[in-house]
Every structure is written in C-alpha cells, then in structure tokens.
Scaffold this motif. Structure first.
Motif, PDB file in Angstrom:
ATOM      1  N   PRO A   1       3.628  -7.219   7.605  1.00 59.70           N
ATOM      2  CA  PRO A   1       3.789  -8.550   8.215  1.00 59.70           C
ATOM      3  C   PRO A   1       2.456  -9.132   8.683  1.00 59.70           C
ATOM      4  CG  PRO A   1       4.432  -6.849   9.772  1.00 59.70           C
ATOM      5  CD  PRO A   1       4.038  -6.139   8.505  1.00 59.70           C
ATOM      6  N   ILE A   2       1.580  -9.432   7.725  1.00 53.38           N
ATOM      7  CA  ILE A   2       0.264  -9.989   8.050  1.00 53.38           C
ATOM      8  C   ILE A   2       0.459 -11.429   8.525  1.00 53.38           C
ATOM      9  CG2 ILE A   2      -2.007 -10.593   7.124  1.00 53.38           C
ATOM     10  CD1 ILE A   2      -1.474  -8.404   4.937  1.00 53.38           C
ATOM     11  N   VAL A   3       0.141 -11.684   9.787  1.00 54.50           N
ATOM     12  CA  VAL A   3       0.378 -13.011  10.348  1.00 54.50           C
ATOM     13  C   VAL A   3      -0.541 -14.015   9.657  1.00 54.50           C
ATOM     14  CG1 VAL A   3       0.262 -14.407  12.448  1.00 54.50           C
ATOM     15  CG2 VAL A   3       1.168 -12.058  12.538  1.00 54.50           C
ATOM     16  N   SER A   4       0.055 -15.054   9.136  1.00 60.32           N
ATOM     17  CA  SER A   4      -0.576 -16.108   8.329  1.00 60.32           C
ATOM     18  C   SER A   4      -0.968 -15.633   6.934  1.00 60.32           C
ATOM     19  CB  SER A   4      -1.751 -16.776   9.043  1.00 60.32           C
ATOM     20  OG  SER A   4      -2.929 -16.026   8.871  1.00 60.32           O
ATOM     21  N   GLY A   5      -0.633 -14.394   6.587  1.00 63.54           N
ATOM     22  CA  GLY A   5      -1.033 -13.848   5.284  1.00 63.54           C
ATOM     23  C   GLY A   5      -0.312 -14.494   4.117  1.00 63.54           C
ATOM     24  N   SER A   6      -0.957 -14.485   2.968  1.00 60.18           N
ATOM     25  CA  SER A   6      -0.403 -15.088   1.753  1.00 60.18           C
ATOM     26  C   SER A   6       0.321 -14.075   0.882  1.00 60.18           C
ATOM     27  CB  SER A   6      -1.528 -15.711   0.940  1.00 60.18           C
ATOM     28  OG  SER A   6      -2.305 -14.680   0.336  1.00 60.18           O
ATOM     29  N   GLY A   7       0.326 -12.837   1.328  1.00 57.43           N
ATOM     30  CA  GLY A   7       0.946 -11.763   0.560  1.00 57.43           C
ATOM     31  C   GLY A   7       0.514 -10.458   1.172  1.00 57.43           C
ATOM     32  N   SER A   8       0.959  -9.360   0.588  1.00 55.50           N
ATOM     33  CA  SER A   8       0.574  -8.057   1.115  1.00 55.50           C
ATOM     34  C   SER A   8       0.896  -6.986   0.091  1.00 55.50           C
ATOM     35  CB  SER A   8       1.361  -7.750   2.398  1.00 55.50           C
ATOM     36  OG  SER A   8       1.263  -6.372   2.722  1.00 55.50           O
ATOM     37  N   PRO A   9       0.043  -5.959   0.021  1.00 53.20           N
ATOM     38  CA  PRO A   9       0.477  -4.771  -0.696  1.00 53.20           C
ATOM     39  C   PRO A   9       1.839  -4.345  -0.148  1.00 53.20           C
ATOM     40  CG  PRO A   9      -1.833  -4.542  -0.104  1.00 53.20           C
ATOM     41  CD  PRO A   9      -1.308  -5.776   0.595  1.00 53.20           C
ATOM     42  N   ALA A  10       2.685  -3.858  -1.033  1.00 52.70           N
ATOM     43  CA  ALA A  10       4.062  -3.562  -0.632  1.00 52.70           C
ATOM     44  C   ALA A  10       4.499  -2.243  -1.263  1.00 52.70           C
ATOM     45  CB  ALA A  10       5.000  -4.661  -1.095  1.00 52.70           C
ATOM     46  N   ARG A  11       5.281  -1.502  -0.527  1.00 48.39           N
ATOM     47  CA  ARG A  11       6.007  -0.382  -1.129  1.00 48.39           C
ATOM     48  C   ARG A  11       7.295  -0.950  -1.659  1.00 48.39           C
ATOM     49  NH1 ARG A  11       4.901   5.264  -0.318  1.00 48.39           N
ATOM     50  NH2 ARG A  11       5.830   6.250  -2.132  1.00 48.39           N
ATOM     51  N   VAL A  12       7.575  -0.736  -2.910  1.00 48.73           N
ATOM     52  CA  VAL A  12       8.772  -1.286  -3.529  1.00 48.73           C
ATOM     53  C   VAL A  12       9.610  -0.134  -4.077  1.00 48.73           C
ATOM     54  CG1 VAL A  12       9.688  -2.881  -5.253  1.00 48.73           C
ATOM     55  CG2 VAL A  12       7.527  -3.395  -4.106  1.00 48.73           C
ATOM     56  N   LEU A  13      10.829  -0.054  -3.597  1.00 49.81           N
ATOM     57  CA  LEU A  13      11.742   1.029  -3.974  1.00 49.81           C
ATOM     58  C   LEU A  13      13.002   0.436  -4.594  1.00 49.81           C
ATOM     59  CD1 LEU A  13      11.576   3.048  -0.612  1.00 49.81           C
ATOM     60  CD2 LEU A  13      10.235   3.464  -2.685  1.00 49.81           C
ATOM     61  N   ALA A  14      13.600   1.193  -5.501  1.00 52.95           N
ATOM     62  CA  ALA A  14      14.887   0.773  -6.054  1.00 52.95           C
ATOM     63  C   ALA A  14      15.911   1.877  -5.830  1.00 52.95           C
ATOM     64  CB  ALA A  14      14.760   0.486  -7.548  1.00 52.95           C
ATOM     65  N   LEU A  15      17.094   1.499  -5.434  1.00 58.34           N
ATOM     66  CA  LEU A  15      18.220   2.431  -5.321  1.00 58.34           C
ATOM     67  C   LEU A  15      19.059   2.274  -6.592  1.00 58.34           C
ATOM     68  CD1 LEU A  15      19.442   1.810  -1.649  1.00 58.34           C
ATOM     69  CD2 LEU A  15      17.640   3.344  -2.470  1.00 58.34           C
ATOM     70  N   VAL A  16      19.325   3.426  -7.217  1.00 57.48           N
ATOM     71  CA  VAL A  16      20.083   3.402  -8.478  1.00 57.48           C
ATOM     72  C   VAL A  16      21.177   4.448  -8.409  1.00 57.48           C
ATOM     73  CG1 VAL A  16      19.952   3.824 -10.961  1.00 57.48           C
ATOM     74  CG2 VAL A  16      18.098   2.604  -9.813  1.00 57.48           C
ATOM     75  N   SER A  17      22.387   4.032  -8.684  1.00 58.15           N
ATOM     76  CA  SER A  17      23.524   4.940  -8.718  1.00 58.15           C
ATOM     77  C   SER A  17      23.455   5.777  -9.988  1.00 58.15           C
ATOM     78  CB  SER A  17      24.816   4.117  -8.742  1.00 58.15           C
ATOM     79  OG  SER A  17      25.625   4.496  -7.684  1.00 58.15           O
ATOM     80  N   LYS A  18      23.581   7.106  -9.836  1.00 55.56           N
ATOM     81  CA  LYS A  18      23.489   7.957 -11.041  1.00 55.56           C
ATOM     82  C   LYS A  18      24.835   8.123 -11.710  1.00 55.56           C
ATOM     83  CE  LYS A  18      19.962  11.290 -11.141  1.00 55.56           C
ATOM     84  NZ  LYS A  18      19.461  12.556 -10.595  1.00 55.56           N
TER      85      LYS A  18
END
Ligand code: MN
Length: 256
Positions: free
Chosen positions: A239-256
C-alpha cells in the motif's frame, strides 16, 4: 463447517492447490526499457545492512531499491493519465484484490508471432466457449512469455524497432474496459505489446483499462497451471501511499 473453515482445511490437505504466479525479485529481474528521451525505471537492488556481523551480530536484513513497476507488479489506475483521478495503489479496496480468474490461451499464436495481438473476436470466441468474463475478476493472457523471464534479453525480444512481445489491440482494450473485470494479467513486462508505443493511441491497454479504474498485473508465471475458468486470484501489492503500482505477490487457488 463454514465455507472458510473448509477452505482452510482444503488448502492444508492439498485439495485446493495454491499456485504462485509471482516472478522472483532480484537484480536480474527484467524491467521495461522506454525510449531514451523518457525517464527510466530501475532494477531491483538489495543493500545489506548487517548479516550476523559487527553491523548487527544476531541479525540479517537489507534495504531495497526498486521501481514500483519491477517484476510481478500491479498497475494502479493512476499509473496512466486517463486514470489519474481514479486512485493510487494504496486506495484499492482490499476486496478487489481477490477475485475469480480466467485464462485465455494464445501460446501457439504468440510463439508463432511475437507481435501477436489479442483482438475482440478472440474475446467473443472465448466467451462463446466458456461463458461470460467473470464479474470482479481477472482475465489472464497466456502467451508463454514467462518461459523467457530469467533472460532479460529474450524477454524483451528487442531489435532496432524496439521490443517485440504480445499484447492487445485498441479495440480489445476498449472492449475489456467496458466489462465488469477487475483487470488484465499478462506474462510480459507490461500489459501492452512491445510495439505499443507506436500504436494509435499509444499503449492502448494502459489507456483504456486504467482509465476505466481497472488494474493491470504483469510478469505473471505458471499460468499453464491454471484451469481456463474456476481459479481464484489473490494479488497483494504494497500500500504505497500515492504510488502508481507496486511489486505484488500473486497467488491462485485451484481446486484439484
Ligand atoms: Mn506497470
């Protein structure tokens, strides 16, 4: 059991798989290179503060320096002039950081033609086969580009005309901007094609998607492990205040 209790249990027992869509962050993580007349983003850099030594006998820690748009990252609406009044990365409501995700696979086309552009007909064809695009969800564009992600030169795929990487047409970007999607996720360094600086308008995906208050996710990996529909995506930018974006951890949940 409540839904949340069973969700937790299924993550623990593996019947829901958690797939990491994030590229590792290090000094060799590829970054966008703009033509030289414009300001440039910087690579990710660690600076050691101490490592169990006379600077700190029992602890190891670093400072880091990076562009907001380095590695797997989220583009906030205010990244683009069309979205400048639509909020910074710290203002994204947290419930909009979790949503369903669907995959449009253009691996073969992008392998064949690095300048491949997704168009409206592709989006309509996908929906005829798989149903409507998910409300408050993500469209993930699979191109296979993440296979090049450890080699900045192959990833940029540049010649004297600039970078050649897949993207989408202005019409496709306008089409997606008018949907209920949260945004668009890609495997490439940005949501627009490598040649999009020369499109009319330039960078049409940034212009349309961010202008509509939606988000971009870039440098995703492991999209081949996701079903066409049915995954749930969690994107966690800082949550970079006034930031235009940020590196992000992106996860997906998938039903097996
Ligand atoms: Mn970006």
């Amino acid at each position: 059991m409540t839904n949340l209790t069973s969700l937790a249990a299924e993550i623990i027992d593996g019947s829901i798989e958690v797939i990491d869509l994030t590229s590792p962050l290090h000094s060799g993580t590829p970054i966008l290179q703009l033509p030289p007349m414009w300001g440039q983003t910087q690579t990710f850099q660690l600076e050691e503060i101490s490592r169990y030594d006379d600077r700190g006998p029992a602890w190891y820690w670093n400072n880091f320096r990076t562009g907001e748009h380095t590695g797997t990252h989220l583009d906030a609406p205010n990244h683009w002039v069309t979205g400048k009044d639509r909020g910074d990365v710290s203002q994204i409501p947290p419930h909009r950081l979790i949503g369903p995700a669907v995959v449009i696979d253009r691996l073969a086309e992008s392998t064949d033609d690095p300048d491949y552009l997704l168009d409206v007909a592709d989006l309509e064809d996908w929906q005829r086969r798989h149903g409507p695009l998910p409300k408050a969800g993500w469209l993930l564009f699979r191109t296979g580009w993440s296979d090049r992600g450890d080699d900045p030169e192959r990833y940029a795929n540049a010649d004297d005309q600039g970078s050649h990487t897949p993207g989408m047409t202005h019409a496709a970007a306008m089409y997606l901007a008018a949907t209920d999607l949260l945004g668009v996720g890609v495997e490439t360094v940005g949501t627009d094609a490598g040649q999009a600086f020369g499109f009319e308008p330039p960078f049409p995906c940034h212009q349309a998607i961010l202008g509509a208050g939606k988000y971009g996710l870039t440098q995703l990996r492991n999209l081949e492990k996701l079903p066409v529909t049915g995954a749930v995506l969690i994107a966690a930018p800082l949550p970079i205040v006034s930031g235009s974006g940020s590196p992000a951890r992106v996860l997906a949940l998938v039903s097996k």
